[in-house]
Motif scaffolding. Structure first.
Motif, PDB file in Angstrom:
ATOM      1  N   GLN A   4       0.845  -1.188   0.000  1.00  0.00           N
ATOM      2  CA  GLN A   4       0.000   0.000   0.000  1.00  0.00           C
ATOM      3  C   GLN A   4       0.888   1.249   0.000  1.00  0.00           C
ATOM      4  O   GLN A   4       1.826   1.346   0.780  1.00  0.00           O
ATOM      5  CB  GLN A   4      -0.850  -0.029   1.268  1.00  0.00           C
ATOM      6  CG  GLN A   4      -2.223   0.529   1.052  1.00  0.00           C
ATOM      7  CD  GLN A   4      -3.051   0.451   2.320  1.00  0.00           C
ATOM      8  OE1 GLN A   4      -2.556   0.111   3.389  1.00  0.00           O
ATOM      9  NE2 GLN A   4      -4.311   0.773   2.205  1.00  0.00           N
ATOM     10  N   LEU A   5       0.564   2.178  -0.876  1.00  0.00           N
ATOM     11  CA  LEU A   5       1.359   3.398  -0.940  1.00  0.00           C
ATOM     12  C   LEU A   5       0.866   4.396   0.095  1.00  0.00           C
ATOM     13  O   LEU A   5      -0.328   4.544   0.313  1.00  0.00           O
ATOM     14  CB  LEU A   5       1.279   4.010  -2.336  1.00  0.00           C
ATOM     15  CG  LEU A   5       1.945   3.179  -3.433  1.00  0.00           C
ATOM     16  CD1 LEU A   5       1.654   3.762  -4.795  1.00  0.00           C
ATOM     17  CD2 LEU A   5       3.451   3.100  -3.195  1.00  0.00           C
ATOM     18  N   ARG A   6       1.819   5.064   0.721  1.00  0.00           N
ATOM     19  CA  ARG A   6       1.494   6.005   1.784  1.00  0.00           C
ATOM     20  C   ARG A   6       1.454   7.427   1.223  1.00  0.00           C
ATOM     21  O   ARG A   6       2.398   7.873   0.568  1.00  0.00           O
ATOM     22  CB  ARG A   6       2.555   5.895   2.874  1.00  0.00           C
ATOM     23  CG  ARG A   6       2.095   6.404   4.215  1.00  0.00           C
ATOM     24  CD  ARG A   6       3.135   6.112   5.286  1.00  0.00           C
ATOM     25  NE  ARG A   6       3.337   4.696   5.492  1.00  0.00           N
ATOM     26  CZ  ARG A   6       4.538   4.118   5.608  1.00  0.00           C
ATOM     27  NH1 ARG A   6       5.628   4.834   5.509  1.00  0.00           N
ATOM     28  NH2 ARG A   6       4.635   2.825   5.810  1.00  0.00           N
ATOM     29  N   VAL A   7       0.360   8.104   1.479  1.00  0.00           N
ATOM     30  CA  VAL A   7       0.192   9.474   0.987  1.00  0.00           C
ATOM     31  C   VAL A   7       0.007  10.413   2.165  1.00  0.00           C
ATOM     32  O   VAL A   7      -0.801  10.141   3.058  1.00  0.00           O
ATOM     33  CB  VAL A   7      -1.044   9.594   0.065  1.00  0.00           C
ATOM     34  CG1 VAL A   7      -1.157  11.017  -0.491  1.00  0.00           C
ATOM     35  CG2 VAL A   7      -0.987   8.598  -1.075  1.00  0.00           C
ATOM     36  N   PHE A  29      -5.003   3.894  -1.110  1.00  0.00           N
ATOM     37  CA  PHE A  29      -3.810   4.498  -0.528  1.00  0.00           C
ATOM     38  C   PHE A  29      -3.963   4.546   0.986  1.00  0.00           C
ATOM     39  O   PHE A  29      -5.077   4.634   1.515  1.00  0.00           O
ATOM     40  CB  PHE A  29      -3.597   5.928  -1.049  1.00  0.00           C
ATOM     41  CG  PHE A  29      -3.276   6.009  -2.513  1.00  0.00           C
ATOM     42  CD1 PHE A  29      -2.045   5.578  -2.992  1.00  0.00           C
ATOM     43  CD2 PHE A  29      -4.204   6.530  -3.413  1.00  0.00           C
ATOM     44  CE1 PHE A  29      -1.749   5.665  -4.347  1.00  0.00           C
ATOM     45  CE2 PHE A  29      -3.909   6.611  -4.764  1.00  0.00           C
ATOM     46  CZ  PHE A  29      -2.676   6.182  -5.237  1.00  0.00           C
ATOM     47  N   ASP A  50       5.224   7.926   0.272  1.00  0.00           N
ATOM     48  CA  ASP A  50       5.602   7.770  -1.130  1.00  0.00           C
ATOM     49  C   ASP A  50       5.238   9.018  -1.920  1.00  0.00           C
ATOM     50  O   ASP A  50       5.807   9.291  -2.965  1.00  0.00           O
ATOM     51  CB  ASP A  50       4.865   6.566  -1.741  1.00  0.00           C
ATOM     52  CG  ASP A  50       5.219   5.288  -1.017  1.00  0.00           C
ATOM     53  OD1 ASP A  50       6.342   4.810  -1.212  1.00  0.00           O
ATOM     54  OD2 ASP A  50       4.385   4.790  -0.246  1.00  0.00           O
ATOM     55  N   CYS A  76      10.463  11.638  -2.354  1.00  0.00           N
ATOM     56  CA  CYS A  76       9.089  11.193  -2.638  1.00  0.00           C
ATOM     57  C   CYS A  76       8.436  12.110  -3.677  1.00  0.00           C
ATOM     58  O   CYS A  76       8.895  13.220  -3.926  1.00  0.00           O
ATOM     59  CB  CYS A  76       8.251  11.182  -1.361  1.00  0.00           C
ATOM     60  SG  CYS A  76       7.898  12.817  -0.716  1.00  0.00           S
ATOM     61  N   LEU A 119       2.948   8.073 -10.572  1.00  0.00           N
ATOM     62  CA  LEU A 119       3.537   6.864  -9.994  1.00  0.00           C
ATOM     63  C   LEU A 119       4.095   5.929 -11.054  1.00  0.00           C
ATOM     64  O   LEU A 119       4.913   5.075 -10.754  1.00  0.00           O
ATOM     65  CB  LEU A 119       2.497   6.119  -9.136  1.00  0.00           C
ATOM     66  CG  LEU A 119       2.034   6.845  -7.880  1.00  0.00           C
ATOM     67  CD1 LEU A 119       0.910   6.073  -7.208  1.00  0.00           C
ATOM     68  CD2 LEU A 119       3.192   7.063  -6.912  1.00  0.00           C
TER      69      LEU A 119
END
Ligand code: CA
Length: 230
Positions: A4-7, A29, A50, A76, A119
């Protein structure tokens, strides 16, 4: 399942922050929200996101300063939110190192389309299967593998976008690229918006290369088309 991408969403209007947060969570996200400049920098440091979605007008200090500070410790992706589209040139001119820009008001769908396109862009050390030797243009040396650029013996500090733009042009030095072709290569084919974004990044790149648009040594303007290597 991919990780899972962290925003990190940095927005001081709680309603807007909540809408963006909910939408991005729906897109799977992992979302955290900061409401001030100082909190944004602290959270970026501890969360190692990210991607940062960064509003410009913030309490404490503004989004430009946030971007400058987080660029000292992370590479990032950063997408900036501006209130006016005529601010974008100014922001890019300041060279704070954002990857993309979105003008308010925008739809959450537009934001996620931009994020998805961003991305997909190459980052960090490229695909090792396509190891390439340095490209030389007079005093300019570009190393696609380490993503480093030297002018004479000085290493230049390029943003990821500037590097991708320069490397795209340099990979096919005889070719004249249209703005759209450069957008496809650098921002991704799903990116949509004002193609003028290419001109402002080229302008900034020229400044760093100490290059002159009227008698270019490195990047030439191809009238009515776009850009190529000189
Ligand atoms: Ca704001």
């Amino acid at each position: 399942m991919p990780p899972q991408l962290r925003v990190l969403v940095v927005e001081d209007e709680p309603d807007l922050a909540a809408v963006i947060g909910a939408y991005l969570r729906g897109e799977t996200f992992d979302v955290e929200i900061a409401g001030t400049g100082p909190d944004a920098v602290d959270m970026a440091r501890t969360l190692n996101p990210d991607l940062v979605v960064l509003d410009i007008m913030l309490p404490g200090f503004d989004g430009l300063e946030v971007c400058r500070r987080i660029r000292t410790f992370t590479d990032c992706y950063v997408i900036m939110l501006t209130a006016r589209d005529d601010e974008i040139d100014k922001i890019i001119g300041l060279g704070v190192g954002a990857d993309d820009y979105l003008v308010k008001p925008f739809s959450p769908r537009e934001l996620t389309a931009r994020i998805r396109a961003m991305l997909r862009r190459p980052r960090g050390i490229g695909d090792s299967s396509t190891a390439t030797s340095s490209r030389l243009f007079g005093a300019l040396r570009i190393d696609p593998d380490s993503r480093k650029v030297w002018l004479d013996d000085d290493e230049l500090e390029l943003t990821r976008t500037e590097f991708d733009l320069l490397d795209t042009l340099a990979a096919q030095p005889e070719r004249a690229f249209t703005r759209r072709q450069l957008i496809d290569a650098v921002w991704g084919s799903e990116w949509y918006g004002d193609e003028h974004i290419v001109d402002v990044h080229v302008g900034h790149l020229r400044k760093k290369l100490d290059d002159d648009a009227t008698s270019p040594r490195y990047i030439r303007t191809v009238r009515g088309v776009g850009y190529g290597m000189a």
